[in-house]
Design a protein around this motif. Structure first.
Motif, PDB file in Angstrom:
ATOM      1  N   SER A   1       0.840  -1.200   0.000  1.00 58.38           N
ATOM      2  CA  SER A   1       0.000   0.000   0.000  1.00 58.38           C
ATOM      3  C   SER A   1       0.875   1.251   0.000  1.00 58.38           C
ATOM      4  CB  SER A   1      -0.940  -0.006   1.209  1.00 58.38           C
ATOM      5  OG  SER A   1      -0.205  -0.186   2.405  1.00 58.38           O
ATOM      6  N   GLU A   2       0.258   2.370  -0.325  1.00 57.09           N
ATOM      7  CA  GLU A   2       0.989   3.644  -0.476  1.00 57.09           C
ATOM      8  C   GLU A   2       0.539   4.633   0.592  1.00 57.09           C
ATOM      9  OE1 GLU A   2       0.470   7.080  -3.687  1.00 57.09           O
ATOM     10  OE2 GLU A   2       1.473   5.311  -4.531  1.00 57.09           O
ATOM     11  N   PRO A   3       1.486   5.205   1.378  1.00 56.80           N
ATOM     12  CA  PRO A   3       1.091   6.115   2.469  1.00 56.80           C
ATOM     13  C   PRO A   3       0.324   7.329   1.966  1.00 56.80           C
ATOM     14  CG  PRO A   3       3.400   5.465   2.662  1.00 56.80           C
ATOM     15  CD  PRO A   3       2.937   5.002   1.313  1.00 56.80           C
ATOM     16  N   VAL A   4      -0.673   7.735   2.752  1.00 56.25           N
ATOM     17  CA  VAL A   4      -1.432   8.947   2.442  1.00 56.25           C
ATOM     18  C   VAL A   4      -1.343   9.937   3.596  1.00 56.25           C
ATOM     19  CG1 VAL A   4      -3.037   7.772   0.894  1.00 56.25           C
ATOM     20  CG2 VAL A   4      -3.572   7.921   3.328  1.00 56.25           C
ATOM     21  N   VAL A   5      -0.456   9.660   4.565  1.00 53.77           N
ATOM     22  CA  VAL A   5      -0.251  10.549   5.702  1.00 53.77           C
ATOM     23  C   VAL A   5       1.192  11.027   5.713  1.00 53.77           C
ATOM     24  CG1 VAL A   5      -2.076   9.561   7.133  1.00 53.77           C
ATOM     25  CG2 VAL A   5       0.217   8.544   7.181  1.00 53.77           C
ATOM     26  N   GLN A   6       1.441  12.065   6.475  1.00 53.67           N
ATOM     27  CA  GLN A   6       2.771  12.650   6.569  1.00 53.67           C
ATOM     28  C   GLN A   6       3.301  12.511   7.998  1.00 53.67           C
ATOM     29  OE1 GLN A   6       4.275  13.839   3.845  1.00 53.67           O
ATOM     30  NE2 GLN A   6       2.445  13.478   2.591  1.00 53.67           N
ATOM     31  N   VAL A   7       4.631  12.542   8.114  1.00 61.68           N
ATOM     32  CA  VAL A   7       5.256  12.516   9.437  1.00 61.68           C
ATOM     33  C   VAL A   7       4.828  13.760  10.218  1.00 61.68           C
ATOM     34  CG1 VAL A   7       7.452  12.579  10.672  1.00 61.68           C
ATOM     35  CG2 VAL A   7       7.219  11.178   8.616  1.00 61.68           C
ATOM     36  N   GLY A   8       4.454  13.555  11.455  1.00 62.73           N
ATOM     37  CA  GLY A   8       3.976  14.647  12.295  1.00 62.73           C
ATOM     38  C   GLY A   8       2.470  14.812  12.295  1.00 62.73           C
ATOM     39  N   GLU A   9       1.787  14.114  11.415  1.00 62.86           N
ATOM     40  CA  GLU A   9       0.328  14.242  11.320  1.00 62.86           C
ATOM     41  C   GLU A   9      -0.350  13.470  12.450  1.00 62.86           C
ATOM     42  OE1 GLU A   9      -3.240  13.207   8.087  1.00 62.86           O
ATOM     43  OE2 GLU A   9      -1.128  13.273   7.449  1.00 62.86           O
ATOM     44  N   HIS A  10      -1.383  14.040  13.011  1.00 62.13           N
ATOM     45  CA  HIS A  10      -2.174  13.358  14.039  1.00 62.13           C
ATOM     46  C   HIS A  10      -3.332  12.641  13.357  1.00 62.13           C
ATOM     47  CE1 HIS A  10      -5.021  12.758  17.388  1.00 62.13           C
ATOM     48  NE2 HIS A  10      -3.916  12.659  18.121  1.00 62.13           N
ATOM     49  N   VAL A  11      -3.540  11.373  13.719  1.00 60.05           N
ATOM     50  CA  VAL A  11      -4.578  10.566  13.080  1.00 60.05           C
ATOM     51  C   VAL A  11      -5.511   9.996  14.145  1.00 60.05           C
ATOM     52  CG1 VAL A  11      -3.105   9.948  11.126  1.00 60.05           C
ATOM     53  CG2 VAL A  11      -3.143   8.477  13.149  1.00 60.05           C
ATOM     54  N   LEU A  12      -6.696   9.589  13.689  1.00 62.93           N
ATOM     55  CA  LEU A  12      -7.695   8.988  14.572  1.00 62.93           C
ATOM     56  C   LEU A  12      -7.779   7.490  14.317  1.00 62.93           C
ATOM     57  CD1 LEU A  12     -10.571  11.643  14.342  1.00 62.93           C
ATOM     58  CD2 LEU A  12      -8.807  11.424  16.117  1.00 62.93           C
ATOM     59  N   LYS A  13      -8.334   6.785  15.253  1.00 61.10           N
ATOM     60  CA  LYS A  13      -8.509   5.340  15.136  1.00 61.10           C
ATOM     61  C   LYS A  13      -9.412   5.023  13.942  1.00 61.10           C
ATOM     62  CE  LYS A  13      -9.932   1.340  17.938  1.00 61.10           C
ATOM     63  NZ  LYS A  13     -10.426   0.911  19.268  1.00 61.10           N
ATOM     64  N   GLY A  14      -8.925   4.126  13.096  1.00 60.45           N
ATOM     65  CA  GLY A  14      -9.678   3.759  11.899  1.00 60.45           C
ATOM     66  C   GLY A  14      -9.393   4.631  10.698  1.00 60.45           C
ATOM     67  N   GLN A  15      -8.570   5.668  10.839  1.00 60.77           N
ATOM     68  CA  GLN A  15      -8.265   6.549   9.714  1.00 60.77           C
ATOM     69  C   GLN A  15      -7.356   5.852   8.715  1.00 60.77           C
ATOM     70  OE1 GLN A  15      -7.047  10.519  10.823  1.00 60.77           O
ATOM     71  NE2 GLN A  15      -5.880  10.818   8.929  1.00 60.77           N
ATOM     72  N   LEU A  16      -7.558   6.123   7.431  1.00 60.62           N
ATOM     73  CA  LEU A  16      -6.737   5.529   6.382  1.00 60.62           C
ATOM     74  C   LEU A  16      -5.313   6.061   6.470  1.00 60.62           C
ATOM     75  CD1 LEU A  16      -6.682   3.769   3.756  1.00 60.62           C
ATOM     76  CD2 LEU A  16      -7.108   5.895   2.498  1.00 60.62           C
ATOM     77  N   LEU A  17      -4.353   5.150   6.558  1.00 57.68           N
ATOM     78  CA  LEU A  17      -2.942   5.518   6.581  1.00 57.68           C
ATOM     79  C   LEU A  17      -2.260   5.280   5.239  1.00 57.68           C
ATOM     80  CD1 LEU A  17      -1.776   4.046  10.021  1.00 57.68           C
ATOM     81  CD2 LEU A  17      -2.686   6.323   9.523  1.00 57.68           C
ATOM     82  N   ALA A  18      -2.668   4.223   4.544  1.00 58.23           N
ATOM     83  CA  ALA A  18      -2.059   3.879   3.262  1.00 58.23           C
ATOM     84  C   ALA A  18      -3.131   3.282   2.364  1.00 58.23           C
ATOM     85  CB  ALA A  18      -0.901   2.906   3.449  1.00 58.23           C
ATOM     86  N   LYS A  19      -3.173   3.725   1.125  1.00 57.11           N
ATOM     87  CA  LYS A  19      -4.198   3.272   0.184  1.00 57.11           C
ATOM     88  C   LYS A  19      -3.691   2.085  -0.626  1.00 57.11           C
ATOM     89  CE  LYS A  19      -2.718   6.468  -3.470  1.00 57.11           C
ATOM     90  NZ  LYS A  19      -3.134   7.578  -4.349  1.00 57.11           N
ATOM     91  N   PRO A  20      -4.600   1.231  -1.100  1.00 51.75           N
ATOM     92  CA  PRO A  20      -4.177   0.110  -1.940  1.00 51.75           C
ATOM     93  C   PRO A  20      -3.673   0.602  -3.290  1.00 51.75           C
ATOM     94  CG  PRO A  20      -6.573   0.220  -1.805  1.00 51.75           C
ATOM     95  CD  PRO A  20      -6.040   1.230  -0.843  1.00 51.75           C
ATOM     96  N   VAL A  21      -2.684  -0.101  -3.826  1.00 52.98           N
ATOM     97  CA  VAL A  21      -2.090   0.252  -5.113  1.00 52.98           C
ATOM     98  C   VAL A  21      -2.229  -0.949  -6.035  1.00 52.98           C
ATOM     99  CG1 VAL A  21       0.008   0.939  -6.327  1.00 52.98           C
ATOM    100  CG2 VAL A  21      -0.456   1.827  -4.033  1.00 52.98           C
ATOM    101  N   GLY A  22      -2.872  -0.774  -7.163  1.00 52.55           N
ATOM    102  CA  GLY A  22      -3.080  -1.893  -8.066  1.00 52.55           C
ATOM    103  C   GLY A  22      -4.270  -2.725  -7.643  1.00 52.55           C
ATOM    104  N   TYR A  23      -4.533  -3.767  -8.441  1.00 52.04           N
ATOM    105  CA  TYR A  23      -5.714  -4.589  -8.201  1.00 52.04           C
ATOM    106  C   TYR A  23      -5.549  -5.471  -6.973  1.00 52.04           C
ATOM    107  CZ  TYR A  23      -9.462  -7.960  -9.174  1.00 52.04           C
ATOM    108  OH  TYR A  23     -10.562  -8.758  -9.080  1.00 52.04           O
ATOM    109  N   VAL A  24      -4.382  -6.134  -6.850  1.00 52.83           N
ATOM    110  CA  VAL A  24      -4.140  -7.022  -5.711  1.00 52.83           C
ATOM    111  C   VAL A  24      -3.382  -6.236  -4.652  1.00 52.83           C
ATOM    112  CG1 VAL A  24      -3.198  -9.237  -4.957  1.00 52.83           C
ATOM    113  CG2 VAL A  24      -4.073  -8.986  -7.277  1.00 52.83           C
ATOM    114  N   SER A  25      -4.122  -5.598  -3.778  1.00 51.55           N
ATOM    115  CA  SER A  25      -3.523  -4.777  -2.727  1.00 51.55           C
ATOM    116  C   SER A  25      -4.585  -4.544  -1.653  1.00 51.55           C
ATOM    117  CB  SER A  25      -3.014  -3.446  -3.298  1.00 51.55           C
ATOM    118  OG  SER A  25      -2.290  -2.716  -2.335  1.00 51.55           O
ATOM    119  N   ALA A  26      -4.178  -3.980  -0.521  1.00 50.67           N
ATOM    120  CA  ALA A  26      -5.114  -3.755   0.587  1.00 50.67           C
ATOM    121  C   ALA A  26      -4.743  -2.476   1.317  1.00 50.67           C
ATOM    122  CB  ALA A  26      -5.106  -4.938   1.551  1.00 50.67           C
ATOM    123  N   ALA A  27      -5.762  -1.804   1.830  1.00 49.25           N
ATOM    124  CA  ALA A  27      -5.550  -0.553   2.558  1.00 49.25           C
ATOM    125  C   ALA A  27      -5.034  -0.840   3.972  1.00 49.25           C
ATOM    126  CB  ALA A  27      -6.848   0.241   2.613  1.00 49.25           C
TER     127      ALA A  27
END
Length: 572
Positions: A72-98
Motif C-alpha cells: 500500500s501507499e502512504p497517504v499521511v505525513q510525518v507529524g500528522e495526528h490521526v484517529l482510530k480507523g483513519q486511512l494511513l495507506a491506500k491500496p495500489v493496483g488490483y491485488v492490494s489492501a488498505a
C-alpha cells in the motif's frame, strides 16, 4: 448446481416455518483427501480461556506490506495526528489492501523497520505513537448491504483493508470477485488443523452470529446460494456455537469434518466437503467454490455493518508461556508485549514462531509487530525445540508420498531441487505444494524437505523475473529499432517528396520562361524530319550586329596568335 450437494426442502429450518420454503443444498456425505497426518494437537492449553482484548499503546509499527500483492501507499505525513480507523495507506493496483490506524496518535516516521520476515529483512512501515485516547473517526455502516451492488460491496471491503486471516493474507475483495465464473457455494474454513493454534476456535465460540453475518455479506458479493462451514470434530464447542447461529439460516450448513492435518488447507477442505479437486495450477473458483477463513468473514461483518476497518485480529499466544490464551490484538503491537500479557515464559526462550510448528515462520526477534497474517505466537523452550538431527540420505521409502495431501512425489521434488534442476521441479508440480510439512514430519531420514521446495520456488520465481526483465529489454529494443526504421522511412519519403516538388517547380519555371520568350504571333514549331538540319531562325539587326562584332574579334585573336608563333622561327 454441484452433484455433490443434494437438493432438499427444509421448512423446519427456515425462518418462515409453515410457508413454502426455497430449496436448499445440503452435504450428504464427506470425502477424504489423499494423505494427511495426526500430529499432537496441543490445543487445550490455549482454548480454556476467553479472548482478552489488548490496548493499543506505545509505538505501533505498521508495515505497508501485510498482504499478498503490491504494498500500500502512504497517504499521511510525518507529524500528522490521526484517529482510530483513519486511512494511513491506500491500496495500489488490483491485488492490494488498505492500511488503517489501530488507534489515535501521531505519525512519527515512515521508513524501514523490523517486521516478521523469514529472512529477517526490514520493510517500509508507518510508525504511530499512540496518544492513549483511542478516538475513532466517524464511522459509516451499511446494515442494508443486500441493497448494494456487489461491486460496490467489494470496493467497501477493499477500502476496509480486509485480507484472508487464515495465514495467506490474500486481499479479500479480489477473492470475492468471481469475474466470468459462477460461485454458487461459499465455504467458511473453520478447520484450524495445525497444532497449538486456537484463534478460530475461540472466535467461533464467542462470535458465531457475527461470522455468519459476514458470510451473508460475502454470499451477496459472490452471488452464492449456499454456505458450508467446515469445522474439525475436535472443536465441539465451536460446532455447537456455529450450529446455533445457523439455525435460522436455511442457506448455511455447519459440517463437522474429521480431525486430520492438513484438512484446514483450502483445497483439502473443498475436497472433503464437495468431493471435487481444484485443478493443478488452478483456483477454487474454477469449480464454482470460494473458500475463506471464519476470521475473514468476521472482519467483513465489522467493516460493512459496523463501519470498522481491519485494525486488529485474534492471535493465539501459546507454548512456553505461563498463561496460554487468545488475545484480540491491535495491529502493530510488538509480539514481546503479547508474550508478557500471557505471563511470559517460565523458561529461557529458545525460539519463537509466527504460526504453528509445521508451517510457522521463525522470528529473529520479538520486538517486531503483529501483522494481519499473525494468527499465532508460539514460544518454544529448549526442550520443546530439539535441534534437528543431521539429515541422512533419502532411502526412497515413499512415506512422504503416502502423506502428501497434494498427491505429489516429494522425494523426487527433493532430488531435483537439491540438484538445481528447477525445470524438472516444475514438471513435478512444485507450485502445487502447500508447504504443510507433512512429508518432513514422517521422513525417517529427517530431511527438511519443505526447505528445498521453498528454495526451488524462490529460484524459479527469480528466474522468471529475470526472463521478464530480458523480455522487456528485448521488446524495448525491438520497439526502438522499429521506431528508427519508421523515422528513416518517413525522412526518405519526405526527401523524395521534396525532390519531386523541386523538379515540378523547375519544370514549371522552364515552361513559364519559354512561353514568355515566344512572340505573340509566333508560328507553331515545324516538325523536323529525321536526318534533316533544322531551319535557321532569322536574326534581328541588333543580334546580327553583335554576332558580326564577335566574329571580328575572334578573327583578330586568331591572327595575333599565329603571329606570336612565327616570331621565334624568324629569329633563328
Amino acid at each position: 448446481m454441484f452433484s455433490f450437494l443434494n437438493r432438499k426442502s427444509s421448512p423446519e429450518s427456515s425462518p418462515n416455518a409453515g410457508k413454502p420454503s426455497s430449496p436448499v443444498w445440503r452435504v450428504d456425505h464427506l470425502h477424504r483427501f489423499h494423505g494427511g497426518i495426526h500430529p499432537a494437537e496441543h490445543k487445550a492449553e490455549s482454548a480454556s480461556s476467553p479472548i482478552q482484548s489488548l490496548r493499543a499503546e506505545g509505538l505501533l509499527v505498521l508495515p505497508l506490506q501485510q498482504h499478498i500483492g503490491q504494498a500500500s501507499e502512504p497517504v499521511v505525513q510525518v507529524g500528522e495526528h490521526v484517529l482510530k480507523g483513519q486511512l494511513l495507506a491506500k491500496p495500489v493496483g488490483y491485488v492490494s489492501a488498505a492500511l488503517h490506524a489501530p488507534t489515535s496518535g501521531t505519525i512519527i516516521s515512515i521508513g524501514m523497520a523490523p517486521v516478521p520476515h523469514p529472512a529477517g529483512l526490514p520493510q517500509t512501515a508507518i510508525i504511530l505513537q499512540a496518544d492513549g485516547e483511542d478516538r475513532w473517526i466517524e464511522r459509516e455502516s451499511q446494515p442494508d448491504f443486500r441493497q448494494m451492488d456487489p461491486a460496490a460491496l467489494r470496493t467497501l471491503i477493499r477500502n476496509a483493508g480486509i485480507v484472508g486471516l487464515g495465514g495467506a493474507s490474500f486481499p479479500t475483495a479480489v477473492k470475492l470477485n468471481p469475474g466470468e465464473h459462477a460461485a454458487p457455494v461459499l465455504i467458511l474454513n473453520g478447520a484450524e488443523c495445525e497444532p497449538y493454534i486456537t484463534c478460530d476456535d475461540l472466535l467461533m465460540r464467542e462470535h458465531g452470529e457475527e461470522i455468519l453475518a459476514g458470510a451473508e455479506i460475502m454470499m451477496h458479493a459472490l452471488g452464492s446460494q449456499h454456505c458450508l462451514v467446515g469445522i474439525e470434530d475436535n472443536k465441539p464447542q465451536a460446532l455447537e456455537a456455529m450450529r446455533a447461529a445457523a439455525a435460522n439460516r436455511a442457506k448455511v450448513q455447519v459440517v463437522a469434518v474429521p480431525t486430520l492435518y492438513p484438512s484446514g488447507g483450502a483445497k483439502q477442505l473443498i475436497e472433503i466437503l464437495t468431493g471435487r479437486q481444484v485443478p493443478a495450477g488452478g483456483h477454487s473458483i474454477d469449480i464454482g467454490v470460494v473458500c475463506v477463513n471464519v476470521g475473514t468473514a468476521f472482519a467483513s461483518k465489522r467493516a460493512v455493518i459496523d463501519g470498522e476497518p481491519m485494525i486488529s485480529r485474534i492471535v493465539t499466544v501459546t507454548g512456553s508461556v505461563r498463561e496460554p490464551r487468545n488475545f484480540e490484538v491491535p495491529l502493530g503491537l510488538p509480539m514481546e508485549q503479547l508474550i508478557q500479557a500471557a505471563g511470559g515464559s517460565p523458561l529461557p526462550i529458545d525460539r519463537v514462531l509466527m504460526g504453528g510448528p509445521l508451517m510457522g515462520v521463525a522470528l529473529h526477534r520479538t520486538d517486531i509487530p503483529v501483522i494481519k497474517a499473525s494468527n499465532c505466537v508460539l514460544v518454544m523452550a529448549p526442550e520443546q525445540n530439539q535441534p534437528a538431527a543431521e539429515a541422512m540420505p533419502c532411502i526412497r521409502c515413499a512415506a512422504c508420498v503416502d502423506v502428501c495431501p497434494a498427491r505429489l512425489m516429494p522425494h523426487e521434488l527433493y532430488w531435483f531441487a537439491r540438484a538445481g534442476n528447477f525445470e524438472k521441479t516444475q514438471e513435478y508440480q512444485v507450485f502445487d505444494c502447500i508447504e504443510c510439512g507433512a512429508c518432513a514430519y514422517v521422513c525417517p531420514s529427517e530431511i527438511p524437505l519443505v526447505h528445498y521446495y521453498r528454495h526451488a520456488k524462490q529460484e524459479i520465481a527469480a528466474q522468471e523475473r529475470e526472463r521478464d526483465k530480458a523480455d522487456l529489454a528485448r521488446r524495448r529494443n525491438e520497439a526502438r529499432l522499429a521506431r528508427l526504421a519508421r523515422e528513416k522511412a518517413e525522412a526518405e519519403a519526405k526527401r523524395a517528396e521534396k525532390m519531386a516538388a523541386m523538379a515540378r517547380a523547375k519544370a514549371s519555371k522552364e515552361n513559364g520562361e519559354s512561353s514568355a520568350a515566344a512572340p505573340a504571333d509566333a508560328q507553331p514549331a515545324q516538325t523536323v524530319e529525321p536526318g534533316a538540319k533544322p531551319a535557321k531562325k532569322a536574326l534581328t539587326p541588333e543580334q546580327q550586329a553583335k554576332l558580326d562584332t564577335a566574329l571580328a574579334a575572334r578573327r583578330a585573336s586568331q591572327i595575333s596568335a599565329t603571329t606570336a608563333e612565327e616570331k621565334p622561327k624568324t629569329a633563328e
